[in-house]
Design a protein around this motif. Structure first.
Motif, mmCIF file in Angstrom:
data_model
loop_
_atom_site.group_PDB
_atom_site.id
_atom_site.type_symbol
_atom_site.label_atom_id
_atom_site.label_comp_id
_atom_site.label_asym_id
_atom_site.label_seq_id
_atom_site.Cartn_x
_atom_site.Cartn_y
_atom_site.Cartn_z
ATOM 1 N N ALA A 1 -32.597 78.851 23.932
ATOM 2 C CA ALA A 1 -33.406 80.058 24.016
ATOM 3 C C ALA A 1 -32.598 81.256 23.536
ATOM 4 C CB ALA A 1 -33.876 80.285 25.449
ATOM 5 N N ASP A 2 -33.286 82.201 22.931
ATOM 6 C CA ASP A 2 -32.619 83.423 22.491
ATOM 7 C C ASP A 2 -31.958 84.115 23.686
ATOM 8 O OD1 ASP A 2 -33.005 86.635 21.974
ATOM 9 O OD2 ASP A 2 -32.473 85.532 20.157
ATOM 10 N N TRP A 3 -30.826 84.759 23.475
ATOM 11 C CA TRP A 3 -30.074 85.388 24.557
ATOM 12 C C TRP A 3 -30.901 86.434 25.302
ATOM 13 C CZ3 TRP A 3 -29.419 90.623 24.679
ATOM 14 C CH2 TRP A 3 -29.681 91.318 23.488
ATOM 15 N N SER A 4 -31.872 87.056 24.610
ATOM 16 C CA SER A 4 -32.687 88.113 25.229
ATOM 17 C C SER A 4 -33.606 87.568 26.317
ATOM 18 C CB SER A 4 -33.509 88.832 24.169
ATOM 19 O OG SER A 4 -34.435 87.951 23.570
ATOM 20 N N ARG A 5 -33.749 86.245 26.394
ATOM 21 C CA ARG A 5 -34.651 85.634 27.372
ATOM 22 C C ARG A 5 -33.893 85.031 28.556
ATOM 23 N NH1 ARG A 5 -36.842 82.774 22.618
ATOM 24 N NH2 ARG A 5 -37.822 84.380 21.372
ATOM 25 N N TRP A 6 -32.740 85.544 28.829
ATOM 26 C CA TRP A 6 -31.926 85.028 29.936
ATOM 27 C C TRP A 6 -32.710 85.007 31.247
ATOM 28 C CZ3 TRP A 6 -27.635 82.406 30.889
ATOM 29 C CH2 TRP A 6 -27.086 82.446 32.182
ATOM 30 N N ASN A 7 -33.492 86.054 31.504
ATOM 31 C CA ASN A 7 -34.207 86.152 32.771
ATOM 32 C C ASN A 7 -35.602 85.525 32.737
ATOM 33 O OD1 ASN A 7 -32.210 87.490 34.356
ATOM 34 N ND2 ASN A 7 -32.625 89.354 33.182
ATOM 35 N N TRP A 8 -35.979 84.976 31.631
ATOM 36 C CA TRP A 8 -37.289 84.334 31.482
ATOM 37 C C TRP A 8 -37.034 82.863 31.236
ATOM 38 C CZ3 TRP A 8 -40.824 84.509 26.610
ATOM 39 C CH2 TRP A 8 -42.050 83.918 26.915
ATOM 40 N N VAL A 9 -37.176 82.043 32.290
ATOM 41 C CA VAL A 9 -36.787 80.639 32.183
ATOM 42 C C VAL A 9 -37.979 79.697 32.091
ATOM 43 C CG1 VAL A 9 -34.594 81.037 33.342
ATOM 44 C CG2 VAL A 9 -36.613 80.337 34.687
ATOM 45 N N ALA A 10 -39.188 80.237 32.030
ATOM 46 C CA ALA A 10 -40.347 79.369 31.840
ATOM 47 C C ALA A 10 -40.221 78.602 30.532
ATOM 48 C CB ALA A 10 -41.627 80.211 31.827
ATOM 49 N N ALA A 11 -40.842 77.441 30.485
ATOM 50 C CA ALA A 11 -40.739 76.601 29.296
ATOM 51 C C ALA A 11 -41.192 77.343 28.032
ATOM 52 C CB ALA A 11 -41.565 75.336 29.489
ATOM 53 N N GLU A 12 -42.096 78.299 28.200
ATOM 54 C CA GLU A 12 -42.606 79.050 27.042
ATOM 55 C C GLU A 12 -41.554 79.916 26.380
ATOM 56 O OE1 GLU A 12 -45.860 77.825 29.646
ATOM 57 O OE2 GLU A 12 -43.989 78.904 30.017
ATOM 58 N N SER A 13 -40.445 80.140 27.084
ATOM 59 C CA SER A 13 -39.390 80.999 26.542
ATOM 60 C C SER A 13 -38.435 80.269 25.607
ATOM 61 C CB SER A 13 -38.577 81.608 27.692
ATOM 62 O OG SER A 13 -37.804 80.607 28.340
ATOM 63 N N VAL A 14 -38.568 78.967 25.515
ATOM 64 C CA VAL A 14 -37.635 78.140 24.752
ATOM 65 C C VAL A 14 -37.975 78.154 23.262
ATOM 66 C CG1 VAL A 14 -36.890 75.761 24.352
ATOM 67 C CG2 VAL A 14 -37.038 76.670 26.690
ATOM 68 N N ASP A 15 -36.919 78.235 22.444
ATOM 69 C CA ASP A 15 -37.098 78.175 20.994
ATOM 70 C C ASP A 15 -37.026 76.746 20.461
ATOM 71 O OD1 ASP A 15 -35.282 81.130 21.087
ATOM 72 O OD2 ASP A 15 -37.281 81.026 20.191
ATOM 73 N N TYR A 16 -36.107 75.964 21.005
ATOM 74 C CA TYR A 16 -35.905 74.610 20.500
ATOM 75 C C TYR A 16 -35.779 73.625 21.661
ATOM 76 C CZ TYR A 16 -34.400 77.474 16.513
ATOM 77 O OH TYR A 16 -34.327 78.410 15.509
ATOM 78 N N TRP A 17 -36.326 72.423 21.459
ATOM 79 C CA TRP A 17 -36.300 71.366 22.463
ATOM 80 C C TRP A 17 -35.693 70.083 21.915
ATOM 81 C CZ3 TRP A 17 -37.578 72.185 27.415
ATOM 82 C CH2 TRP A 17 -38.462 73.207 27.740
ATOM 83 N N GLY A 18 -35.003 69.364 22.787
ATOM 84 C CA GLY A 18 -34.637 68.000 22.480
ATOM 85 C C GLY A 18 -35.787 67.071 22.854
ATOM 86 N N LYS A 19 -35.577 65.774 22.629
ATOM 87 C CA LYS A 19 -36.638 64.800 22.894
ATOM 88 C C LYS A 19 -36.581 64.233 24.298
ATOM 89 C CE LYS A 19 -37.376 63.545 18.070
ATOM 90 N NZ LYS A 19 -37.446 62.449 17.069
ATOM 91 N N GLY A 20 -35.520 64.505 25.010
ATOM 92 C CA GLY A 20 -35.440 64.104 26.402
ATOM 93 C C GLY A 20 -34.631 62.852 26.645
ATOM 94 N N SER A 21 -34.065 62.784 27.854
ATOM 95 C CA SER A 21 -33.292 61.627 28.294
ATOM 96 C C SER A 21 -33.739 61.290 29.714
ATOM 97 C CB SER A 21 -31.800 61.955 28.271
ATOM 98 O OG SER A 21 -31.026 60.850 28.679
ATOM 99 N N PRO A 22 -34.239 60.079 29.933
ATOM 100 C CA PRO A 22 -34.761 59.740 31.259
ATOM 101 C C PRO A 22 -33.651 59.463 32.260
ATOM 102 C CG PRO A 22 -35.034 57.890 29.762
ATOM 103 C CD PRO A 22 -34.491 59.010 28.945
ATOM 104 N N VAL A 23 -33.845 59.975 33.460
ATOM 105 C CA VAL A 23 -32.950 59.737 34.583
ATOM 106 C C VAL A 23 -33.781 59.155 35.723
ATOM 107 C CG1 VAL A 23 -31.515 60.831 36.345
ATOM 108 C CG2 VAL A 23 -31.333 61.560 33.945
ATOM 109 N N THR A 24 -33.339 57.999 36.226
ATOM 110 C CA THR A 24 -34.018 57.361 37.348
ATOM 111 C C THR A 24 -33.020 57.167 38.477
ATOM 112 O OG1 THR A 24 -35.513 56.183 35.845
ATOM 113 C CG2 THR A 24 -35.349 55.365 38.111
ATOM 114 N N VAL A 25 -33.375 57.697 39.643
ATOM 115 C CA VAL A 25 -32.519 57.561 40.822
ATOM 116 C C VAL A 25 -33.251 56.665 41.809
ATOM 117 C CG1 VAL A 25 -31.220 58.743 42.599
ATOM 118 C CG2 VAL A 25 -31.672 59.891 40.408
ATOM 119 N N SER A 26 -32.718 55.466 41.984
ATOM 120 C CA SER A 26 -33.391 54.484 42.819
ATOM 121 C C SER A 26 -32.404 53.432 43.293
ATOM 122 C CB SER A 26 -34.521 53.813 42.032
ATOM 123 O OG SER A 26 -35.122 52.773 42.782
ATOM 124 N N SER A 27 -32.654 52.921 44.474
ATOM 125 C CA SER A 27 -31.818 51.834 44.988
ATOM 126 C C SER A 27 -32.437 50.483 44.642
ATOM 127 C CB SER A 27 -31.653 51.974 46.493
ATOM 128 O OG SER A 27 -32.919 52.027 47.131
#
Length: 125
Positions: free
Chosen positions: A99-125
């Protein structure tokens, strides 16, 4: 072409640890606030943590504070999320974001400029 590529996700038992990495390319990495979000199916993306361009200031989701640590290496265009004390409620797909530095205080997903594709994390016994 902008790319954010996450790695390091997987299956871990409750109380365990994982370290996520994200390698960025195609934009001026050292000028951007870098973030981690997570998403559970059927819900919106939730802010987890972010770090300023210099790597000197970080902010966390309340439930992540004290368990997760975000860091960055501007020489390698890489950010990290060290996650300790993982719990089942941390199970989600984790996304790297810029996200652009000017959006430091705006953390909603709409404030993001670029996204990765994601990495799944599963916490389970």
């Amino acid at each position: 072409q902008v790319q954010l590529v996450e790695s390091g996700g997987g299956l871990v038992q409750p109380g365990g640890s994982l370290r996520l990495s994200c390698v960025a390319s195609g934009f001026s990495f050292s000028r951007y606030v870098m973030r981690w979000y997570r998403q559970i199916p059927g819900r919106g993306r939730e802010f987890v943590a972010h770090i300023n361009a210099a790597g000197t200031v970080a902010r966390y989701l309340d439930s992540a504070q004290g368990r997760f640590t975000i860091s960055r290496d501007n020489a390698k265009n890489t950010i990290f999320l060290q996650m300790n004390g993982l719990q089942p409620e941390d199970t989600a797909v984790y996304y790297c974001a810029a996200a652009d530095w000017s959006r430091w205080n705006w953390v909603a997903a709409e404030s993001v400029d670029y996204w990765g594709k994601g990495s799944p994390v599963t916490v389970s016994s």
